[in-house]
Design a protein around this motif. Structure first.
Motif, short mmCIF file in Angstrom:
data_model
loop_
_atom_site.label_atom_id
_atom_site.label_comp_id
_atom_site.label_asym_id
_atom_site.label_seq_id
_atom_site.Cartn_x
_atom_site.Cartn_y
_atom_site.Cartn_z
N UNK A 184 46.90 41.01 51.58
CA UNK A 184 47.26 41.54 52.90
C UNK A 184 48.74 41.94 52.94
N UNK A 185 49.58 41.15 52.30
CA UNK A 185 51.02 41.43 52.31
C UNK A 185 51.45 42.53 51.34
N UNK A 186 50.79 42.62 50.17
CA UNK A 186 51.35 43.44 49.10
C UNK A 186 50.49 44.61 48.62
N UNK A 187 49.25 44.70 49.04
CA UNK A 187 48.36 45.75 48.54
C UNK A 187 48.18 46.83 49.61
N UNK A 188 48.56 48.07 49.28
CA UNK A 188 48.33 49.15 50.24
C UNK A 188 46.85 49.24 50.60
N UNK A 189 46.57 49.38 51.86
CA UNK A 189 45.20 49.45 52.33
C UNK A 189 44.52 48.09 52.44
N UNK A 190 45.17 47.05 51.94
CA UNK A 190 44.68 45.67 52.06
C UNK A 190 43.25 45.50 51.56
N UNK A 191 42.91 46.17 50.46
CA UNK A 191 41.55 46.10 49.92
C UNK A 191 41.51 45.23 48.69
N UNK A 192 40.47 44.42 48.59
CA UNK A 192 40.25 43.59 47.42
C UNK A 192 38.77 43.23 47.34
N UNK A 193 38.40 42.67 46.21
CA UNK A 193 37.06 42.10 46.10
C UNK A 193 37.22 40.64 45.69
N UNK A 194 36.31 39.82 46.18
CA UNK A 194 36.34 38.38 45.90
C UNK A 194 35.04 38.01 45.21
N UNK A 195 35.15 37.29 44.11
CA UNK A 195 33.99 36.80 43.37
C UNK A 195 34.11 35.29 43.26
N UNK A 196 33.08 34.58 43.67
CA UNK A 196 33.05 33.12 43.59
C UNK A 196 31.90 32.74 42.67
N UNK A 197 32.24 32.03 41.61
CA UNK A 197 31.25 31.67 40.59
C UNK A 197 31.13 30.15 40.47
N UNK A 198 29.90 29.67 40.49
CA UNK A 198 29.63 28.25 40.19
C UNK A 198 29.52 28.14 38.69
N UNK A 199 30.42 27.40 38.08
CA UNK A 199 30.46 27.23 36.63
C UNK A 199 30.03 25.81 36.28
N UNK A 200 29.66 25.55 35.03
CA UNK A 200 29.26 24.20 34.64
C UNK A 200 30.35 23.15 34.91
#
Length: 100
Positions: free
Chosen positions: A27-43
């Motif tokens: 939100x502070x540093x990326x123009x357009x405030x766009x990102x993707x979030x990936x949450x992975x359950x790992x062993x």
């Protein structure tokens, strides 16, 4: 939070705080405030990735006591077991892992 349904109660607070910090950086540093979030359950626990379209390395550094910001990555480092940055073409992915 959904992490408790995955049996990750012991890492839920840390993961939530670290994810909040990474998204706040977008939100502070990326123009357009766009990102993707990936949450992975790992062993071993949980891995979270936040990818954006701005290249450049990130470093955890201690901010001056009077500074209004600059502590987010230090906080991520403190509440997670591992974190890092992978540069990818025209952007980067910041990730962290919390062991269960």
């Amino acid at each position: 939070m959904f992490l408790t349904r995955w049996g990750l109660d012991q890492v839920a607070d840390s993961a939530e705080l670290a994810l909040t910090e990474l998204v706040a950086n977008v939100v502070r540093h990326v123009p357009g405030r766009r990102c993707s979030v990936l949450i992975l359950r790992e062993p071993h626990g949980l891995r979270v990735e936040v990818a954006d379209g701005v290249a450049g390395p990130l470093h955890a550094k201690v901010a001056a006591p009077e500074a209004e910001g600059g502590r987010g990555l230090v906080l991520v480092e403190g509440v997670t077991d591992r974190w890092g940055v992978e540069e990818k073409g025209d952007g980067k992915t910041v990730w962290f892992e919390c062991d269960a």
